[in-house]
Design a protein around this motif. Structure first.
Motif, short mmCIF file in Angstrom:
data_model
loop_
_atom_site.label_atom_id
_atom_site.label_comp_id
_atom_site.label_asym_id
_atom_site.label_seq_id
_atom_site.Cartn_x
_atom_site.Cartn_y
_atom_site.Cartn_z
N LYS A 237 -2.93 -51.93 14.97
CA LYS A 237 -1.89 -52.57 14.17
C LYS A 237 -2.29 -54.01 13.85
N GLY A 238 -2.89 -54.67 14.85
CA GLY A 238 -3.33 -56.04 14.63
C GLY A 238 -4.38 -56.13 13.54
N GLN A 239 -5.23 -55.09 13.42
CA GLN A 239 -6.27 -55.12 12.40
C GLN A 239 -5.70 -54.99 10.98
N LEU A 240 -4.45 -54.55 10.90
CA LEU A 240 -3.81 -54.51 9.59
C LEU A 240 -3.64 -55.91 9.02
N ALA A 241 -3.81 -56.92 9.91
CA ALA A 241 -3.73 -58.30 9.44
C ALA A 241 -4.82 -58.61 8.43
N GLY A 242 -5.92 -57.84 8.48
CA GLY A 242 -7.02 -58.06 7.54
C GLY A 242 -6.88 -57.28 6.25
N VAL A 243 -5.76 -56.56 6.10
CA VAL A 243 -5.52 -55.75 4.90
C VAL A 243 -4.37 -56.38 4.11
N ASP A 244 -4.53 -56.42 2.80
CA ASP A 244 -3.44 -56.95 1.97
C ASP A 244 -2.17 -56.14 2.21
N ASP A 245 -1.08 -56.85 2.53
CA ASP A 245 0.21 -56.20 2.82
C ASP A 245 0.04 -55.14 3.90
N GLY A 246 -0.72 -55.47 4.95
CA GLY A 246 -0.99 -54.52 6.02
C GLY A 246 0.25 -54.03 6.73
N TRP A 247 1.25 -54.90 6.86
CA TRP A 247 2.47 -54.49 7.56
C TRP A 247 3.20 -53.39 6.78
N ARG A 248 3.06 -53.41 5.45
CA ARG A 248 3.69 -52.36 4.64
C ARG A 248 3.01 -51.01 4.91
N TRP A 249 1.68 -51.01 4.96
CA TRP A 249 0.95 -49.77 5.22
C TRP A 249 1.30 -49.22 6.60
N GLY A 250 1.51 -50.11 7.55
CA GLY A 250 1.91 -49.67 8.89
C GLY A 250 3.25 -48.95 8.87
N LEU A 251 4.22 -49.52 8.18
CA LEU A 251 5.55 -48.90 8.10
C LEU A 251 5.49 -47.58 7.35
N TRP A 252 4.72 -47.53 6.29
CA TRP A 252 4.61 -46.27 5.52
C TRP A 252 3.98 -45.16 6.38
N GLY A 253 2.89 -45.50 7.05
CA GLY A 253 2.18 -44.48 7.82
C GLY A 253 2.98 -43.94 8.98
N ILE A 254 3.58 -44.84 9.76
CA ILE A 254 4.33 -44.40 10.93
C ILE A 254 5.61 -43.68 10.52
N GLY A 255 6.25 -44.15 9.45
CA GLY A 255 7.46 -43.48 8.96
C GLY A 255 7.18 -42.04 8.54
N ALA A 256 6.06 -41.84 7.84
CA ALA A 256 5.69 -40.49 7.41
C ALA A 256 5.39 -39.59 8.61
N PHE A 257 4.68 -40.14 9.60
CA PHE A 257 4.36 -39.35 10.79
C PHE A 257 5.62 -38.98 11.56
N ASN A 258 6.60 -39.88 11.58
CA ASN A 258 7.86 -39.61 12.27
C ASN A 258 8.59 -38.43 11.64
N ILE A 259 8.55 -38.35 10.33
CA ILE A 259 9.19 -37.23 9.63
C ILE A 259 8.54 -35.91 10.03
N LEU A 260 7.21 -35.91 10.11
CA LEU A 260 6.49 -34.71 10.53
C LEU A 260 6.84 -34.32 11.97
N LEU A 261 7.00 -35.33 12.83
CA LEU A 261 7.36 -35.05 14.22
C LEU A 261 8.76 -34.45 14.31
N GLY A 262 9.67 -34.90 13.47
CA GLY A 262 11.02 -34.33 13.45
C GLY A 262 10.98 -32.85 13.11
N ILE A 263 10.11 -32.49 12.17
CA ILE A 263 9.96 -31.07 11.83
C ILE A 263 9.39 -30.30 13.02
N GLY A 264 8.44 -30.92 13.74
CA GLY A 264 7.87 -30.28 14.93
C GLY A 264 8.91 -30.05 16.01
N LEU A 265 9.81 -31.02 16.20
CA LEU A 265 10.89 -30.86 17.17
C LEU A 265 11.77 -29.66 16.82
#
Length: 447
Positions: A166-194
């Motif tokens: 996550k810290g390395q996202l600091a070197g990416v433009d708008d890295g915090w946005r990519w973090g939220l997008w990625g984890i949010g999408a994975f969470n949706i998949l996990l809900g389906i798995g549950l």
């Protein structure tokens, strides 16, 4: 009839719910994604601060708003789980709810981020009380410490590995946005798995007195009423634990740890984020060792063992936090060592206090108890510490804030827990008598 110890009045054997470790892994995965998304904003706040042009106090506002929202919605999710099912609530509130994390990644200003992050936190408030209640139904009293330790430890360990990434996202433009997008999408998949794989064992499934009764009989006491919920405040040891939660200053490390190293000791966000790995590894080891210590202490001294372990953890954390935050070592590696030790001593807590809450409440009230303990009192503490640290950090500096909250308040918390020694054993014995009476009544009706 289950065999009870003449010395403690507690069962001497344990029910082993079928597939309990497999079910536990699914619950742990849910908590992992929820905690990772919740911590992303904290660990990448220096980037958000720069991107959206806000002050340090904004981190306190974000965290406090999320916790306050959770304090209101946590009990509502527990009620919904009683009204419908725990599985369906987890699928929606901690899985599909990740769509709000994806939306938060598109925020164009602090106001939008605040609203979307608060909505996200409102859903994630369901995770801890319901999942912890389920652990109490999957595992008996002599193994709950290890089960809680495995879940919290695994979550922390994987989060630790993700932390530097996550810290390395600091070197990416708008890295915090990519973090939220990625984890949010994975969470949706996990809900389906549950939804596909999780199986609820039913309330009271791991209680020796109730395990051989049919599910309908066990659920006969499961309906929540206002009087039942209010009865929680009559459990003396729970009241002590609730007040102690308000004094748990170590909660501040997860929110402000990276920002602390950036602002106080001048590390970059990428370098400061490195401490998340040793902190998480330490937390992982602490939960495992805490779980083993909790189960050993429970067997060795059912009356005082868990209380002693919990109290010792507060004192040791304060000592480590003093040396780990009040001196400039000039090396991120040395700070990493102290953060690992802080993580270890903090990690002991859930492996001890969660089984304690399970032991002093009947199965149908555990969800409500954890909603009060985690969603309300812990949320209030976290919100208060975060909001106060944000604004006081701007005024007097985070170093002073950490001294008062992580060191002095934690010492006071350890002293306060002395009040648990007298009522805890009585409250555990009361629950065991109640479960035994329910069994006798059910067998009498069965004829």
């Amino acid at each position: 009839m289950p065999e009870l110890s003449q010395r403690t009045g507690m069962p001497v054997s344990e029910v082993k719910v079928k597939g309990r470790w497999r079910q536990l892994s699914l619950l742990g995965g849910t908590m992992l994604v929820d905690s990772t998304e919740a911590s992303l904003v904290s660990s990448l706040f220096p980037l958000i601060r720069q991107s959206l042009g806000v002050s340090l106090g904004a981190l306190g506002v974000l965290t406090a708003a999320g916790k306050v929202a959770g304090a209101f919605t946590g009990p509502l999710w527990v009620w919904a789980a009683q009204r419908w099912s725990r599985k369906s609530v987890l699928v929606v509130a901690t899985g599909l709810w990740g769509v709000w994390g994806v939306a938060a990644g598109f925020s164009q200003n602090f106001g939008q981020l605040l609203v979307l992050y608060t909505v996200l936190a409102a859903g994630y408030a369901a995770a801890h009380p319901i999942i912890t209640e389920l652990i109490g139904d999957l595992f008996g009293g002599s193994s709950r410490g290890r089960a809680v330790g495995v879940v919290y430890g695994a979550v922390s360990l994987v989060s630790a590995g993700i932390g530097p990434l996550k810290g390395q996202l600091a070197g990416v433009d708008d890295g915090w946005r990519w973090g939220l997008w990625g984890i949010g999408a994975f969470n949706i998949l996990l809900g389906i798995g549950l939804w596909v794989w999780f199986r609820d064992p039913g309330r009271g499934a791991a209680e020796e007195q109730l395990a051989d009764l049919d599910r309908a009989t066990r659920d006969a006491h499961s309906k929540l009423t206002r009087d039942k919920v209010l009865s929680l405040l009559g459990i003396r040891s729970l009241v002590v634990l609730l007040i102690s939660r308000l004094m748990s200053g170590h909660l501040l490390v997860g929110t402000f740890g990276v920002v602390f190293l950036v602002d106080v000791y001048g590390f970059s966000t990428q370098k400061a984020s490195i401490v998340l790995l040793p902190f998480g590894v330490g937390y992982f080891l602490g939960t495992l060792l805490g779980g083993v210590a909790a189960d050993w202490a429970h067997r060795r001294s059912p009356r005082h063992g868990l209380v002693a372990v919990l109290q010792a953890a507060q004192f040791v954390f304060a000592l480590v936090a003093y040396f780990g935050t009040q001196f400039d070592y000039g090396s991120i590696a040395l700070f990493g060592v102290f953060f690992a030790l802080m993580g270890a001593t903090q990690g002991v807590n859930p492996s001890v206090n969660r089984p304690m809450v399970m032991a002093i409440t009947p199965p149908e009230l555990r969800g409500a108890a954890f909603a009060v303990y985690v969603s309300v009192f812990e949320a209030i503490a976290w919100a208060g510490f975060s909001l106060g640290a944000g604004f006081l950090g701007d005024a007097v500096g985070l170093r002073t804030v950490f001294l008062w909250v992580l060191v002095l308040l934690m010492l006071a918390n350890g002293v306060f827990l002395t009040l648990l020694y007298r009522p805890y054993a009585d409250d555990v014995a009361r629950v065991q008598r109640e479960l035994h009476a329910r069994r006798e009544a059910a067998l009498l009706v069965r004829g």
